[in-house]
Write a protein that holds these residues in place. Sequence first.
Motif, PDB file in Angstrom:
ATOM      1  N   LYS A   1       0.828  -1.215   0.000  1.00  0.00           N
ATOM      2  CA  LYS A   1       0.000   0.000   0.000  1.00  0.00           C
ATOM      3  C   LYS A   1       0.859   1.261   0.000  1.00  0.00           C
ATOM      4  O   LYS A   1       0.500   2.275  -0.606  1.00  0.00           O
ATOM      5  N   LEU A   2       2.001   1.211   0.682  1.00  0.00           N
ATOM      6  CA  LEU A   2       2.937   2.340   0.626  1.00  0.00           C
ATOM      7  C   LEU A   2       3.513   2.490  -0.776  1.00  0.00           C
ATOM      8  O   LEU A   2       3.651   3.598  -1.301  1.00  0.00           O
ATOM      9  N   LEU A   3       3.834   1.364  -1.394  1.00  0.00           N
ATOM     10  CA  LEU A   3       4.377   1.367  -2.752  1.00  0.00           C
ATOM     11  C   LEU A   3       3.373   1.958  -3.744  1.00  0.00           C
ATOM     12  O   LEU A   3       3.737   2.723  -4.642  1.00  0.00           O
ATOM     13  N   LEU A   4       2.097   1.612  -3.556  1.00  0.00           N
ATOM     14  CA  LEU A   4       1.056   2.092  -4.460  1.00  0.00           C
ATOM     15  C   LEU A   4       0.648   3.532  -4.177  1.00  0.00           C
ATOM     16  O   LEU A   4      -0.023   4.170  -4.997  1.00  0.00           O
ATOM     17  N   GLY A   5       1.012   4.043  -2.991  1.00  0.00           N
ATOM     18  CA  GLY A   5       0.604   5.394  -2.622  1.00  0.00           C
ATOM     19  C   GLY A   5      -0.716   5.441  -1.879  1.00  0.00           C
ATOM     20  O   GLY A   5      -1.256   6.524  -1.633  1.00  0.00           O
ATOM     21  N   GLU A   6      -1.253   4.273  -1.500  1.00  0.00           N
ATOM     22  CA  GLU A   6      -2.511   4.240  -0.753  1.00  0.00           C
ATOM     23  C   GLU A   6      -2.294   4.618   0.710  1.00  0.00           C
ATOM     24  O   GLU A   6      -3.233   4.991   1.412  1.00  0.00           O
ATOM     25  N   LEU A   7      -1.048   4.467   1.187  1.00  0.00           N
ATOM     26  CA  LEU A   7      -0.674   4.915   2.525  1.00  0.00           C
ATOM     27  C   LEU A   7       0.524   5.852   2.401  1.00  0.00           C
ATOM     28  O   LEU A   7       1.305   5.749   1.452  1.00  0.00           O
ATOM     29  N   ALA A   8       0.676   6.754   3.379  1.00  0.00           N
ATOM     30  CA  ALA A   8       1.819   7.677   3.394  1.00  0.00           C
ATOM     31  C   ALA A   8       2.766   7.270   4.510  1.00  0.00           C
ATOM     32  O   ALA A   8       2.334   6.901   5.618  1.00  0.00           O
ATOM     33  N   ALA A   9       4.058   7.334   4.239  1.00  0.00           N
ATOM     34  CA  ALA A   9       5.060   6.951   5.229  1.00  0.00           C
ATOM     35  C   ALA A   9       5.063   7.926   6.402  1.00  0.00           C
ATOM     36  O   ALA A   9       4.876   9.131   6.221  1.00  0.00           O
ATOM     37  N   ASP A  10       5.282   7.400   7.608  1.00  0.00           N
ATOM     38  CA  ASP A  10       5.431   8.259   8.793  1.00  0.00           C
ATOM     39  C   ASP A  10       6.767   8.982   8.751  1.00  0.00           C
ATOM     40  O   ASP A  10       6.880  10.138   9.159  1.00  0.00           O
ATOM     41  N   GLU A  11       7.788   8.295   8.267  1.00  0.00           N
ATOM     42  CA  GLU A  11       9.122   8.879   8.111  1.00  0.00           C
ATOM     43  C   GLU A  11       9.699   8.405   6.784  1.00  0.00           C
ATOM     44  O   GLU A  11       9.295   7.385   6.251  1.00  0.00           O
ATOM     45  N   GLY A  12      10.677   9.167   6.272  1.00  0.00           N
ATOM     46  CA  GLY A  12      11.287   8.813   5.003  1.00  0.00           C
ATOM     47  C   GLY A  12      10.348   9.098   3.839  1.00  0.00           C
ATOM     48  O   GLY A  12       9.315   9.758   4.000  1.00  0.00           O
ATOM     49  N   GLU A  13      10.707   8.594   2.680  1.00  0.00           N
ATOM     50  CA  GLU A  13       9.861   8.840   1.508  1.00  0.00           C
ATOM     51  C   GLU A  13       9.923   7.679   0.522  1.00  0.00           C
ATOM     52  O   GLU A  13      10.889   6.926   0.477  1.00  0.00           O
ATOM     53  N   VAL A  14       8.827   7.576  -0.244  1.00  0.00           N
ATOM     54  CA  VAL A  14       8.726   6.597  -1.330  1.00  0.00           C
ATOM     55  C   VAL A  14       8.794   7.388  -2.626  1.00  0.00           C
ATOM     56  O   VAL A  14       7.912   8.207  -2.916  1.00  0.00           O
ATOM     57  N   ILE A  15       9.844   7.175  -3.402  1.00  0.00           N
ATOM     58  CA  ILE A  15      10.090   7.954  -4.629  1.00  0.00           C
ATOM     59  C   ILE A  15       9.732   7.098  -5.834  1.00  0.00           C
ATOM     60  O   ILE A  15      10.215   5.965  -5.972  1.00  0.00           O
TER      61      ILE A  15
ATOM     62  N   ASN B   1       8.702   9.312 -12.683  1.00  0.00           N
ATOM     63  CA  ASN B   1       7.623  10.097 -13.295  1.00  0.00           C
ATOM     64  C   ASN B   1       6.898   9.286 -14.369  1.00  0.00           C
ATOM     65  O   ASN B   1       7.528   8.656 -15.212  1.00  0.00           O
ATOM     66  N   GLY B   2       5.569   9.319 -14.306  1.00  0.00           N
ATOM     67  CA  GLY B   2       4.758   8.659 -15.331  1.00  0.00           C
ATOM     68  C   GLY B   2       4.706   7.154 -15.217  1.00  0.00           C
ATOM     69  O   GLY B   2       4.219   6.483 -16.134  1.00  0.00           O
ATOM     70  N   ILE B   3       5.173   6.592 -14.110  1.00  0.00           N
ATOM     71  CA  ILE B   3       5.183   5.127 -13.964  1.00  0.00           C
ATOM     72  C   ILE B   3       3.762   4.575 -13.992  1.00  0.00           C
ATOM     73  O   ILE B   3       2.843   5.141 -13.405  1.00  0.00           O
ATOM     74  N   ARG B   4       3.560   3.466 -14.711  1.00  0.00           N
ATOM     75  CA  ARG B   4       2.256   2.788 -14.766  1.00  0.00           C
ATOM     76  C   ARG B   4       2.367   1.503 -13.934  1.00  0.00           C
ATOM     77  O   ARG B   4       3.192   0.640 -14.228  1.00  0.00           O
ATOM     78  N   ILE B   5       1.537   1.418 -12.887  1.00  0.00           N
ATOM     79  CA  ILE B   5       1.578   0.271 -11.980  1.00  0.00           C
ATOM     80  C   ILE B   5       0.284  -0.522 -12.121  1.00  0.00           C
ATOM     81  O   ILE B   5      -0.815   0.037 -12.068  1.00  0.00           O
ATOM     82  N   GLY B   6       0.401  -1.820 -12.301  1.00  0.00           N
ATOM     83  CA  GLY B   6      -0.754  -2.715 -12.326  1.00  0.00           C
ATOM     84  C   GLY B   6      -0.766  -3.543 -11.055  1.00  0.00           C
ATOM     85  O   GLY B   6       0.259  -4.126 -10.695  1.00  0.00           O
ATOM     86  N   TYR B   7      -1.899  -3.565 -10.352  1.00  0.00           N
ATOM     87  CA  TYR B   7      -1.959  -4.220  -9.040  1.00  0.00           C
ATOM     88  C   TYR B   7      -3.038  -5.286  -9.004  1.00  0.00           C
ATOM     89  O   TYR B   7      -4.193  -5.021  -9.324  1.00  0.00           O
TER      90      TYR B   7
ATOM     91  N   PRO C   1       1.927  -3.001 -17.735  1.00  0.00           N
ATOM     92  CA  PRO C   1       2.398  -1.833 -16.983  1.00  0.00           C
ATOM     93  C   PRO C   1       3.911  -1.862 -16.800  1.00  0.00           C
ATOM     94  O   PRO C   1       4.567  -2.878 -17.061  1.00  0.00           O
ATOM     95  N   ASP C   2       4.475  -0.743 -16.331  1.00  0.00           N
ATOM     96  CA  ASP C   2       5.915  -0.698 -16.055  1.00  0.00           C
ATOM     97  C   ASP C   2       6.264  -1.581 -14.861  1.00  0.00           C
ATOM     98  O   ASP C   2       7.350  -2.156 -14.803  1.00  0.00           O
ATOM     99  N   LEU C   3       5.320  -1.649 -13.895  1.00  0.00           N
ATOM    100  CA  LEU C   3       5.527  -2.458 -12.702  1.00  0.00           C
ATOM    101  C   LEU C   3       4.258  -3.244 -12.406  1.00  0.00           C
ATOM    102  O   LEU C   3       3.180  -2.675 -12.274  1.00  0.00           O
ATOM    103  N   LEU C   4       4.406  -4.547 -12.321  1.00  0.00           N
ATOM    104  CA  LEU C   4       3.282  -5.431 -12.037  1.00  0.00           C
ATOM    105  C   LEU C   4       3.400  -5.886 -10.585  1.00  0.00           C
ATOM    106  O   LEU C   4       4.368  -6.546 -10.204  1.00  0.00           O
ATOM    107  N   VAL C   5       2.424  -5.497  -9.742  1.00  0.00           N
ATOM    108  CA  VAL C   5       2.431  -5.853  -8.322  1.00  0.00           C
ATOM    109  C   VAL C   5       1.387  -6.944  -8.101  1.00  0.00           C
ATOM    110  O   VAL C   5       0.199  -6.719  -8.310  1.00  0.00           O
ATOM    111  N   LEU C   6       1.834  -8.109  -7.676  1.00  0.00           N
ATOM    112  CA  LEU C   6       0.951  -9.271  -7.551  1.00  0.00           C
ATOM    113  C   LEU C   6       0.940  -9.769  -6.106  1.00  0.00           C
ATOM    114  O   LEU C   6       1.991 -10.100  -5.548  1.00  0.00           O
ATOM    115  N   ASP C   7      -0.238  -9.813  -5.506  1.00  0.00           N
ATOM    116  CA  ASP C   7      -0.399 -10.303  -4.137  1.00  0.00           C
ATOM    117  C   ASP C   7      -1.042 -11.690  -4.200  1.00  0.00           C
ATOM    118  O   ASP C   7      -2.227 -11.821  -4.492  1.00  0.00           O
TER     119      ASP C   7
END
Length: 630
Positions: A46-60, A63-69, A181-187
């Motif tokens: 969820k942090l990777l997808l941007g659904e949650l925000a980190a308490d500390e540090g950052e997820v970079i 630009n324009g990345i297409r993620i399939g989840y 997509p550029d990144l395929l996230v599979l759970d």
Amino acid sequence: MLITFSSVAFGYGDNLIFSRVNFAVNEGERVGLVGENGAGKTTLIKLLLGELAADEGEVIKKNGIRIGYLEQNGGYESGNTVMGEMREVFSEELSAVEKLSALSEELAACEYGGKEYARISARIEALNKYVASRDCYNVEVKIKTVLNGMGFESFYDRNIDTMSGGEKTRLKLARLLLEEPDLLVLDEPTNHLDVKTLYWLEDYIAEFKGAVFVVSHDRYFLDRVVGKVVEIENKSLSIYAGNYSKYKILKAERYERALKEYERQQEEIKKLQTYVDKNIVRATTAKSAQSRVKQLERMEILEKPFTPPRPPRFSFRYGQEPAKEVVSVRDLNLSIGDKQLICGGQLQILRGQKVAIVGDNGAGKSTLLRTLVSGENPAITVGRFVAFAYYDQEMANLNGDNTVLQELWDRHVSYSQTEVRASLARCGLYPEDMDKKVSSLSGGERAKLAICVFENTCGNVLVLDEPTNHLDLPARESLEEALKAFDGTVIFVSHDRYFISAIAEQVVEIENARLNTFEGGYDGYKRAKSAAAESERLREEARQREEYESRKQSAYRSKKDRAREAQLKAELKAIEADISAGERLEEELTERLADPEVACDFEKIKEIAARLDEVRARLEKLYERYGELI
């Protein structure tokens, strides 16, 4: 780099999930994420997808990345058909092909060389470049390749709303593969796939151009797919190069090395501290003692390597030994509604055998297990003293209103509370779990409770339907060891190929409504299937060669045939010229008959009419011959 985690920390309230997480996913990389149930794998996604925000540090992110989840049990709501939904992925490509066809028709209707002709030609040229770059003419091939590989070859026109949850998850995965997509996230992508589809998916991912980030408990899948393993453990993250098998080796080596370094430092600290304690108050040695105190202060104290919680310790036992022939199946017919699952099935299972039942989704594996256990089908003979213990993948036998403690104790009222608690604890349920309602347990906790109930049945024939579902990797490995050590009979269904390979001595496949038995365990099964596939390939090649030779033979023409064909073409060309000339002459003669000057001359009329009859008669013969030739 596609995504970078830089010193990321996250927690829910006071519950810290992980801290100081650093890792990156690079273009084209295959990364596997592992960890115990509840370690934070879904949170990391969820942090990777941007659904949650980190308490500390950052997820970079790039630009324009297409993620399939693909979620673990991802729903798919759509009133569309399977094929219609997949075509939506290529709506622009299909639209381009339609526009190109329409423009070609417009061009054909235009005057050559005009402004409109030039304008449409330019648009066609631009569209042709787009169509070529996007491979638009192969869209249907791409769609069918993925749908067929994912087991939807017979469901192109099926409405998605009528599908089961597992089918919808598979279809969602099919769409993601087509979207590229550029990144395929599979759970947990393998949860709803049969063995044949798993092999297809692994081969497809091997050719996939984007990066893959996968959470899976399927060790065989991880071994074949990933090249890097990221593990969440003890609120921190570790990275290992290689597949799952390599990760296990590297992790053990890393732990041993860290433990030795820790123990060596502890010995050194103890030695220094002992010297200080003995000599700090003595005037003659106080200076050297102070030196050791400073040495201790400068020392960077190593933390003791984290020792993961002990995995469950499953154990299976039974009282009375059954007859040698445990189950005998003769001419078994099984069906659901109008669908024939098994026709004339033959199977014999002996005492002590460990048998895996495999087959495509919907082939009837679970139905076969339930039928064996029920003892109600006359085609099945159960041996004397056979005591079945049955593990249901749906865990429907658990009472959601019971507490964990009650669920086992109600079934074995002769047990003391200590015995019940000890049995539950061995299966990975802790003191804080005892008063939880069964309905409130996680999938992994419910599975451990169901296995605890199952093992206390004390059957001498264990029948298990997908027992590894919901279990994390340590629990799966513990279950494997327990079943391998069990000297009774084991009959099980599983899509976990690693699990099958570790336990099965015999594989029974349900294919085309038949029961096919393979000796030599899973490796023997694979060899037999590979040999059959190779034989089929050779037969197909032979058939294609025969067809080619047949076409070649029919297409072969001798020198005489070619001369005859050339003669016929020449004759046809000459007849066409004669017909054209005859038709022109007929038209001239008809016009002369209508001339007023000719109409006054009877002899002239008679002469022209006779000539016209001759021309028409000759034309009739030419038409007839022309029809024969074409």
